[in-house]
Design a protein around this motif. Structure first.
Motif, short mmCIF file in Angstrom:
data_model
loop_
_atom_site.label_atom_id
_atom_site.label_comp_id
_atom_site.label_asym_id
_atom_site.label_seq_id
_atom_site.Cartn_x
_atom_site.Cartn_y
_atom_site.Cartn_z
N TYR A 13 1.20 -1.14 -0.09
CA TYR A 13 -0.53 0.63 -0.12
C TYR A 13 0.92 1.27 -0.23
O TYR A 13 2.25 1.46 0.42
N ARG A 14 -0.10 2.73 -0.45
CA ARG A 14 1.31 3.62 -0.61
C ARG A 14 1.33 4.84 0.74
O ARG A 14 1.57 4.69 0.83
N ASP A 15 -0.41 4.21 1.27
CA ASP A 15 -0.27 4.76 2.26
C ASP A 15 0.70 3.74 4.09
O ASP A 15 0.24 2.50 3.99
N SER A 16 1.06 4.23 4.01
CA SER A 16 2.31 3.08 5.32
C SER A 16 1.73 3.17 6.58
O SER A 16 2.25 1.93 7.38
N GLY A 17 0.41 4.06 6.84
CA GLY A 17 -0.50 3.04 8.15
C GLY A 17 -0.70 1.79 7.21
O GLY A 17 -1.55 1.04 8.65
N PHE A 18 -0.91 0.93 6.56
CA PHE A 18 -1.38 -0.13 6.03
C PHE A 18 -0.58 -0.83 6.30
O PHE A 18 0.49 -0.74 5.01
N SER A 19 -0.20 -1.85 6.72
CA SER A 19 1.16 -3.18 6.02
C SER A 19 0.88 -3.70 5.26
O SER A 19 -0.50 -3.82 4.46
N SER A 20 2.28 -4.40 4.52
CA SER A 20 1.92 -4.97 3.86
C SER A 20 1.87 -6.33 3.83
O SER A 20 1.28 -6.95 4.81
N LEU A 21 0.74 -7.42 2.61
CA LEU A 21 0.21 -8.18 2.67
C LEU A 21 1.53 -9.51 1.86
O LEU A 21 0.91 -9.17 0.29
N PRO A 22 2.23 -10.33 1.95
CA PRO A 22 3.05 -11.04 1.32
C PRO A 22 2.94 -11.53 0.24
O PRO A 22 3.68 -11.29 -0.47
N TYR A 23 1.19 -11.96 0.43
CA TYR A 23 1.30 -13.55 -0.66
C TYR A 23 0.00 -12.99 -1.82
O TYR A 23 -0.59 -13.51 -2.17
N ALA A 24 -0.23 -11.57 -1.58
CA ALA A 24 -2.37 -10.93 -1.79
C ALA A 24 -1.49 -11.26 -3.21
O ALA A 24 -2.52 -11.57 -4.83
N ARG A 25 -0.60 -10.74 -3.55
CA ARG A 25 -0.46 -10.64 -5.05
C ARG A 25 0.28 -11.78 -6.03
O ARG A 25 -0.45 -12.57 -6.86
N ALA A 26 0.97 -12.65 -5.17
CA ALA A 26 0.92 -14.33 -5.90
C ALA A 26 -0.69 -15.00 -5.68
O ALA A 26 -0.84 -16.03 -6.17
N ASP A 27 -1.67 -14.32 -4.62
CA ASP A 27 -2.65 -15.02 -4.72
C ASP A 27 -3.37 -14.47 -6.29
O ASP A 27 -3.90 -15.54 -6.51
N ALA A 28 -3.59 -13.05 -6.11
CA ALA A 28 -3.86 -12.96 -7.61
C ALA A 28 -3.61 -13.41 -8.74
O ALA A 28 -3.98 -14.06 -9.80
N ILE A 29 -2.03 -13.33 -8.54
CA ILE A 29 -1.86 -14.48 -10.19
C ILE A 29 -1.83 -15.37 -10.07
O ILE A 29 -2.29 -15.68 -11.34
N ALA A 30 -2.12 -15.98 -9.53
CA ALA A 30 -2.31 -17.86 -9.85
C ALA A 30 -3.66 -17.90 -9.15
O ALA A 30 -4.05 -19.20 -11.20
N LEU A 31 -4.71 -17.34 -9.18
CA LEU A 31 -5.73 -17.79 -9.06
C LEU A 31 -6.40 -17.27 -10.85
O LEU A 31 -6.66 -17.78 -11.67
N ALA A 32 -5.64 -16.02 -11.19
CA ALA A 32 -5.70 -15.60 -12.56
C ALA A 32 -5.30 -16.67 -13.30
O ALA A 32 -5.82 -16.81 -14.64
N GLU A 33 -4.30 -17.36 -13.44
CA GLU A 33 -2.92 -18.19 -14.16
C GLU A 33 -4.79 -19.22 -14.40
O GLU A 33 -4.47 -19.77 -15.55
N ARG A 34 -5.12 -19.83 -13.25
CA ARG A 34 -5.68 -20.40 -13.35
C ARG A 34 -6.80 -20.71 -13.79
O ARG A 34 -7.58 -21.78 -14.23
N LEU A 35 -7.65 -19.47 -13.96
CA LEU A 35 -8.94 -19.38 -14.27
C LEU A 35 -8.26 -19.73 -15.91
O LEU A 35 -9.21 -20.04 -16.63
N ARG A 36 -7.04 -18.80 -17.14
CA ARG A 36 -7.18 -18.56 -18.26
C ARG A 36 -6.91 -20.12 -18.74
O ARG A 36 -7.44 -20.77 -19.93
N ASP A 37 -6.20 -20.52 -17.66
CA ASP A 37 -5.48 -21.88 -18.46
C ASP A 37 -6.11 -22.95 -18.45
O ASP A 37 -6.38 -24.34 -19.34
N ARG A 38 -7.06 -23.69 -16.83
CA ARG A 38 -7.80 -24.61 -16.63
C ARG A 38 -9.34 -24.59 -17.08
O ARG A 38 -9.43 -25.61 -17.38
N CYS A 39 -9.67 -23.55 -16.55
CA CYS A 39 -11.35 -23.09 -16.65
C CYS A 39 -11.19 -22.88 -17.97
O CYS A 39 -12.89 -21.81 -17.59
N GLN A 40 -10.32 -22.27 -18.97
CA GLN A 40 -11.11 -21.49 -19.86
C GLN A 40 -11.74 -19.87 -20.09
O GLN A 40 -12.70 -20.14 -21.04
#
Length: 559
Positions: A13-40
């Protein structure tokens, strides 16, 4: 029938008042790849980049919802996934975009009321709402004790999912946990526990006869989270995914037997393949998208990208976070237009150790770290010392045993040294290192003495600390060769000073051509704790371990 998805992952997050979520981006990327490749899926819009049009900013999220909603038809499927912080303010829930403000979330965040109104206008007859890491305390990570799902957010998410268009619709709501619970991370996997179990189902665990029904995927995910909870003792709190279906009854298929074979079953595109296209440009694409493109060392944009280049030879480099950079030399004649495709290989991530953890989890973290760095889990040096890889991580350094407890167990004992172990404080080990699996043996130290003719401090001074007459004391005439008790060649060397140990490390560094040193106090305690948070690595009972403390140990034993 077409399938659309908007997938959002906010990691930093740009605002330092919010902590980072180390795996949120990886979660989103992995799900998007499965929806494209596995579920067409026909269209998957992924908002997870750190910059550009695919950055998870509020304007991009709202625009993405608007653009997809304009294309939806009653027979279509729409899926919305969000991995990031949520918060409550004045009784209202908000999903925090990357540019949200801590002070004014109502002006810079996606309110769940706006999401509800948006869903009310969706023409899709089947809708899915997926939420991971939606919490009530964005100042901490999603794995923190006090970062639980708030009642207000839970209420507003359900209200958004229940929104009905003017025609009948089926909506499935699936979140990582229920109100009052929190979602856990799975560092060894590089994902949240909920998303990792979801991905396992998409990869085959929830399929039946060539098709994937969402309720089957939800059941598989819930079972996976429950299994993880039972096999991961020591966790504070419970995580139970929340699944509900609203509106018209019936199945919601992510993939059906009539769909084409998943893209993952097709051969990957050959690196550097060039094809003639209709448009007068060199189009550059990568899988996954979002890679930075450098032409002869100059940044030209991110993929997918159209390049206007004169005829000639070019050095094109592709760089994407957590992926191996690839460089390709091409000859482009500019007579026709071409497509350059490149598949990028994901680089394993270093997984920081977490506390507490089981022996199996510790081994898994070590293995991931070794793979990410291309290192061995264990090495044996020139004199037979076994060194084991210690991954980076964070732990509480110092003693958790109170001085009162020590006095109670050993009245009258001299425990001034004990004050050095307080107060407990957080220490972060930022780099992996190798540590000897066992203490230096008599045989190994003897190789050093024979090679150098070194004389230890004890030999020079003629006395040292030794165990004699039932206790440790300074004994005249002691040396590492004569410790005062029986000692075989594979026993730990004794009566060695800090200067002696440092000299040994210097000699071994010269012999092996790499640096050896004594561990710092923090490195030593971090490794010895081995993921535990008890008073001692074996538990809280001082008499419970093989090397238990006795009265002599607590009355001034030197290091």
């Amino acid at each position: 029938m077409k399938k659309y998805a908007l997938v959002v992952g906010v990691e930093e997050y740009r605002d330092s008042g919010f902590s980072s979520l180390p795996y949120a981006r990886a979660d989103a990327i992995a799900l998007a790849e499965r929806l494209r490749d596995r579920c067409q899926f026909d269209q998957v819009r992924l908002l997870a980049d750190e910059s550009g049009l695919d950055e998870p900013l509020l304007v991009n999220i709202v625009t993405g919802l608007r653009d997809i909603s304009s294309d939806l038809q009653p027979e279509d499927l729409f899926l919305f996934f969000f991995a990031g912080h949520g918060m409550e303010r004045d009784g209202h829930g908000y999903l925090l975009a990357r540019d949200s403000l801590h002070v004014y979330p109502e002006h810079a965040s996606l309110s769940l009321e706006l999401l509800r109104k948006t869903f009310a206008y969706l023409a899709a007859g089947r809708r899915i709402v997926l939420m991971d890491a939606c919490r009530n305390c964005p100042e901490v990570g999603r794995d923190e004790v006090d970062n639980t799902m708030g009642d207000g957010i839970a209420r507003d998410i359900a209200a958004a999912a229940q929104s009905q268009w003017e025609t009948p619709a089926m909506t499935a709501l699936f979140t990582a946990c229920r109100s009052g619970q929190r979602a856990f991370e799975w560092p060894a996997k590089g994902h949240g526990v909920f998303t990792q179990c979801l991905l396992d189902g998409l990869d085959g665990g929830a399929w039946s006869e060539g098709r994937l029904e969402f309720s089957d995927l939800a059941r598989h995910t819930i079972a996976g989270v429950r299994t993880w909870m039972t096999r991961t003792p020591g966790r504070t709190g419970v995580q139970e995914p929340w699944y509900e279906q609203f509106g018209e009854p019936g199945p919601i298929y992510l993939a059906e037997a009539t769909d084409p074979e998943p893209a993952t079953s097709l051969p990957p595109p050959r690196p550097g393949r060039i094809e003639i296209l209709k448009d007068p440009v060199l189009r550059v694409e990568t899988r996954p998208a979002g890679a930075t493109v450098k032409v002869d060392g100059k940044v030209r944009g991110t993929t997918p990208l159209d390049l206007l280049l004169p005829a000639g030879e070019y050095r094109i480099r592709f760089e994407l976070q957590w992926h191996v950079a690839v460089e390709q030399r091409i000859r482009y004649d500019a007579a026709g237009d071409a497509l350059l495709e490149m598949s990028l290989k994901e680089r394993p991530r270093i997984t920081p150790a977490f506390f507490p953890m089981t022996s199996e989890e510790a081994k898994e973290v070590q293995a991931v770290t070794a793979k990410a760095l291309g290192l061995s889990l264990e090495i044996t040096n020139s004199i037979g010392m076994k060194m084991r890889l210690i991954p980076p991580g964070e732990f509480m350094m110092g003693s958790s045993v109170s001085a009162a407890e020590i006095h109670r167990r050993f009245p009258g004992g001299e425990i001034e040294w004990y004050e050095c172990e307080h107060p407990r404080h957080t220490v972060r080990i930022t780099r992996p290192y190798y540590l000897g699996a066992h203490a230096v043996t008599v045989s190994q130290f003897e190789q050093f003495v024979r090679a150098t003719g070194y004389q230890t401090t004890a030999e020079k001074e003629g006395n040292s600390w030794g165990y004699q007459d039932g206790g440790w004391k300074e004994v005249t005439g002691m040396s590492w060769r004569k410790p005062g008790f029986a000692q075989a060649s594979d026993h730990p060397v004794t009566c060695v000073s800090w200067e002696d140990a440092t000299a040994f490390c210097k000699w071994l560094s010269q012999e092996d051509g790499q640096t050896y040193r004594l561990p710092t106090e923090a490195e030593w305690e971090y490794a010895c704790r081995a993921g535990t948070e008890t008073h001692f690595f074996w538990g809280d009972d001082p008499d419970g371990g093989e090397g238990y403390l006795n009265a002599a140990d607590l009355t001034g034993t030197p290091d």
